[in-house]
Design a protein around this motif. Structure first.
Motif, PDB file in Angstrom:
ATOM      1  N   ALA A  78      -0.329  -9.513 -42.231  1.00 35.10           N
ATOM      2  CA  ALA A  78      -1.047 -10.713 -41.763  1.00 35.10           C
ATOM      3  C   ALA A  78      -2.262 -10.379 -40.914  1.00 35.10           C
ATOM      4  O   ALA A  78      -2.501 -11.002 -39.889  1.00 35.10           O
ATOM      5  N   MET A 119       3.689 -10.066 -32.361  1.00 35.38           N
ATOM      6  CA  MET A 119       4.500 -10.172 -33.575  1.00 35.38           C
ATOM      7  C   MET A 119       3.830  -9.390 -34.696  1.00 35.38           C
ATOM      8  O   MET A 119       2.623  -9.502 -34.908  1.00 35.38           O
ATOM      9  N   ARG A 135       0.895 -16.812 -42.956  1.00 34.84           N
ATOM     10  CA  ARG A 135       1.321 -15.877 -41.911  1.00 34.84           C
ATOM     11  C   ARG A 135       0.155 -15.406 -41.054  1.00 34.84           C
ATOM     12  O   ARG A 135       0.322 -15.083 -39.880  1.00 34.84           O
ATOM     13  N   THR A 173      14.918 -13.278 -40.285  1.00 31.24           N
ATOM     14  CA  THR A 173      13.560 -13.788 -40.071  1.00 31.24           C
ATOM     15  C   THR A 173      13.604 -15.118 -39.330  1.00 31.24           C
ATOM     16  O   THR A 173      12.802 -15.364 -38.430  1.00 31.24           O
ATOM     17  N   MET A 221      11.648 -15.913 -35.941  1.00 32.52           N
ATOM     18  CA  MET A 221      10.695 -17.018 -35.853  1.00 32.52           C
ATOM     19  C   MET A 221      11.037 -17.936 -34.678  1.00 32.52           C
ATOM     20  O   MET A 221      10.145 -18.487 -34.037  1.00 32.52           O
ATOM     21  N   ASP A 256       8.933  -7.923 -38.047  1.00 28.69           N
ATOM     22  CA  ASP A 256       9.726  -8.385 -39.195  1.00 28.69           C
ATOM     23  C   ASP A 256       9.549  -7.450 -40.383  1.00 28.69           C
ATOM     24  O   ASP A 256       8.523  -7.481 -41.054  1.00 28.69           O
ATOM     25  N   ALA A 286       0.118 -15.549 -37.206  1.00 27.91           N
ATOM     26  CA  ALA A 286      -0.188 -14.360 -36.410  1.00 27.91           C
ATOM     27  C   ALA A 286      -1.197 -14.716 -35.321  1.00 27.91           C
ATOM     28  O   ALA A 286      -1.033 -14.328 -34.164  1.00 27.91           O
ATOM     29  N   PHE A 324       4.082  -9.083 -38.682  1.00 33.61           N
ATOM     30  CA  PHE A 324       4.691  -9.785 -39.807  1.00 33.61           C
ATOM     31  C   PHE A 324       4.895  -8.848 -40.980  1.00 33.61           C
ATOM     32  O   PHE A 324       4.193  -7.858 -41.138  1.00 33.61           O
ATOM     33  N   GLN A 325       5.854  -9.244 -41.816  1.00 33.55           N
ATOM     34  CA  GLN A 325       6.027  -8.585 -43.102  1.00 33.55           C
ATOM     35  C   GLN A 325       4.718  -8.822 -43.862  1.00 33.55           C
ATOM     36  O   GLN A 325       4.227  -9.944 -43.912  1.00 33.55           O
TER      37      GLN A 325
END
Ligand SMILES: Nc1ncnc2c1ncn2[C@@H]1O[C@H](COP(=O)(O)OP(=O)(O)OP(=O)(O)O)[C@@H](O)[C@H]1O
Ligand SMILES: [Mg+2]
Lengths: 357, 275
Positions: free
Chosen positions: A87, A81, B170, A45, A49, A160, B174, A83-84
């Motif tokens: 988001a 991106m 996040r 991660t 990032m 991710d 984002a 995200f896990q």
């Protein structure tokens, strides 16, 4: 040689006294599907990032088209991106979420509506466009996140562990969709996971990390069949390891002593010192004798029924543990616990890992 | 954990509320329709008497201004408290908590000392030769608004802080990754995501402001009378209990309505910072 989209040069990252990444250098090729694979805490991660521009590296540089982009802020990089945990914007509808990157770029409303409608259909969310994210299932939220990250045709899509919250069947379904989106869009994908089977199924190349270091990068087949060291070999799936001594050249390969018997390996070159670890994947070993193969005796310690396949845990007289995974139908009535069997594998399967690793 | 005896634990509180508020309020309601003569005359007066009407209007105007200012100021303080650099956070926390240790009365007189015609500000400005006559800083609406806003900011902070803490970092990242700049992220993502806190803070502060008595009485100098003060005057100074009671009843109904609306829009736990 493929064009390079982004290169990391000697990237390091420290948090206080803790070194999360050390001297990572890799090239990301345009249009490839690169997976960053490693155990929890290995720095995947953190690297993502840094690639995205959300964190600055403590050392090293990022190059894109020959220019140094290390200091370029995330909002100016034009990278998507995922995200896990997705988001998503909780207060916006699915369509508004997907439209966000286009609104930010001040596209005309007509273009936005057309492209959003196209994207909604492409990720299979038709009929859900007006819902809020909280009203969607996990898989649907995942699709919104993918659509939102892809709609502005980013140069690179960073993901991710996007599937870690999904159950197994949904996960496999999403893997297929991500792969399809990759092929359709031609975008460069950088995908983080700690699931080796996911990495092997999706990637054109895999980069394997441990403790903040890049251990090996290569095509899926290459890292699986020619791992650079024992960690990579073990991380990429079950593997049987034996110590091999008295290694000497023989024909187009080598021969040596293993668990009290003679084995051969080809193609292979003799190793200085004459000792190494011989590694053989369980799927290459069988109980069916064939002439010209390597063979070892072993005692069955456990037999585990896994449905289509059955797993045998065995031990050699020398005390080395090994596992075999065989089609269940081929084992009808087959060996039970305590029975001694002979395990076979072809001479061109297996590889040497340096001893002591 | 639920327990059959759990309601019993609430019993003392309910008894206290019943004895101290509900029963006396029923008495007030009775006055409003019996004094000086039985009937709804006092309620009719509420909507026809120009003095009463002007106090109502002024109260709502002042409360609306105070609420807006308090919520905006609290929002800014909260952004620092919840998301600022560590050193700034400590300063913000200090600014939020210190007012709770100083009584309302002390703070009102503090403002008097600062704002009155012979207060600190006017004395300094005169000594510096910047002004000849003292500025009209106190005994007016300006002073009331300032004092009330100052008092109410901390109450707006808690619902806002709770909403801001719930924002997933996040999601903001984002938004950045998708190309949004800071102002865009703030207005299109952060503010809408703290909407529940904004509604809670607004209504809480407005309800508190409506019931204000001490601050307007001290800083308003009897010129900008607000509702609570009008009730006080009608009951304790001019014997007009019926009107005072009718105003009280209308206020309670109004506040009750606002609170009911509030709890429909926001979970109560969000107001006190619990998550
Ligand atoms: N902001 C931070 N401050 C301090 N340490 C951090 C920070 N971010 C990450 N780390 C540490 O850096 C190491 C690598 O973290 P990272 O999140 O990159 O791991 P990961 O490979 O993504 O693991 P996972 O599979 O669990 O997500 C971890 O030991 C983590 O504790
Ligand atoms: Mg991670």
């Amino acid at each position: 040689m493929a064009e390079i989209e982004l290169s990391a040069r000697g990237i390091g990252k420290t948090f206080g006294a803790f070194r999360a990444l050390a001297d990572v250098s890799l090239d990301i090729e345009r249009g490839e599907f690169l997976t960053l694979l490693g155990p929890s805490g290995s720095g995947k991660t953190t690297l993502l990032m840094i690639l995205a521009g959300f964190q600055a590296p403590s050392e090293g540089r990022l190059l894109s088209a020959g220019a140094d982009v290390t200091a370029r802020p995330a909002e100016a990089r034009d990278f998507g991106m995922v995200f896990q945990g997705y988001a998503l914007f909780p207060h916006m509808s699915v369509a508004a979420n997907i439209a966000f990157p286009l609104r930010v770029r001040r596209l005309p409303a007509r273009d936005i509506n057309r492209r959003v409608a196209e994207m909604v259909a492409r990720v299979g969310l038709a009929g859900h466009a007006d819902k809020l994210p909280a009203k969607l299932s996990g898989g649907q939220q995942q699709r919104v996140a993918l659509a939102r990250a892809l709609i502005f045709a980013p140069r690179v899509l960073l993901l991710d562990e996007p599937f870690s919250a999904l159950d197994k069947s949904l996960r496999e379904q999403m893997q297929v969709e991500v792969k399809r989106l990759h092929e359709e869009t031609g975008t460069t994908f950088v995908f983080v996971t700690h699931d080796q089977s996911e990495a092997l199924a999706l990637s054109s190349r895999i980069a394997i990390f441990d403790h903040g270091r890049l251990l090996q990068i290569g095509h899926a087949r290459q890292v699986y069949e020619q791992p650079a060291n024992r960690f990579v070999a073990e991380f990429l799936g079950d593997i049987n390891l034996f110590s091999l001594t008295d290694i000497a050249a023989a024909d187009d390969g080598i021969g040596g002593r293993c668990e009290g018997g003679e084995v051969r390996l080809r193609p292979a070159a003799p190793i200085a010192g004459g000792r190494a670890i011989l590694a053989v994947r369980p799927e290459h070993m069988t109980l069916a004798p064939l002439p010209g193969q390597n063979a070892l005796p072993a005692v069955v310690e456990r037999r585990t029924y896994l449905g289509a396949s059955t797993r045998l845990d065995l031990r050699t007289p020398g005390g080395a543990a090994l596992t075999l995974t065989l089609a269940t139908h081929s084992l009808a009535g087959g060996p039970d616990r305590g029975q001694t069997v002979r395990v076979f594998w072809p001479e061109d399967r297996g590889f040497l890992l340096s001893d002591g690793a | 954990m639920r327990h059959a005896a759990a309601p019993l634990l609430l019993a003392p509180l309910l008894l206290l509320l019943g004895g101290a508020y509900v029963v006396p309020f029923l008495g007030v309601m009775r006055w409003s329709v019996t004094l000086p003569v039985p009937g709804f005359g006092q309620y009719v007066r509420l909507f026809t008497d120009p003095l009463v009407l002007s106090v109502f209007l002024r109260s709502f105007r002042i409360c609306a201004i105070v609420t807006t200012l308090s919520v905006i100021a609290a929002y800014a303080i909260c952004c620092i408290w919840v998301r600022g650099a560590p050193a700034l956070r400590i300063i913000a926390e200090f600014c939020i908590l210190v007012p709770f240790w100083i009584s309302l009365l002390t703070r009102a007189f503090g403002w008097v000392a600062l704002l009155s015609s012979r207060g600190l500000i006017n004395t300094w400005l005169q000594a510096a030769g910047l002004i000849d006559e003292p500025l009209p800083l106190s005994q007016n609406e300006f002073a009331v608004i300032l004092g009330m806003t100052h008092f109410l900011i901390p109450f707006a902070v808690f619902p806002l802080a709770s909403a801001m803490r719930a924002v997933d970092e996040r999601v903001l990242l984002a938004a950045r990754g998708l190309g949004a700049r800071r102002a865009r992220i703030f207005w299109s993502v952060f503010v809408p995501m703290t909407r529940a806190g904004l509604i809670g803070a607004t209504m809480l502060v407005f309800v508190f402001a409506l019931g204000f008595f001490v601050t307007p009485a001290i800083l308003g100098g009897g010129r900008s009378i607000m509702l609570a003060e009008l009730v006080y005057v009608r009951i304790f100074q001019s014997p007009d209990w019926g009107l005072g009671a009718a105003i009280s009843v209308v206020l309670v109904v109004l506040v009750g309505g606002l609170l009911a609306l509030l709890f429909r829009l926001v979970r109560p736990a969000q107001l006190v910072g619990a998550r």
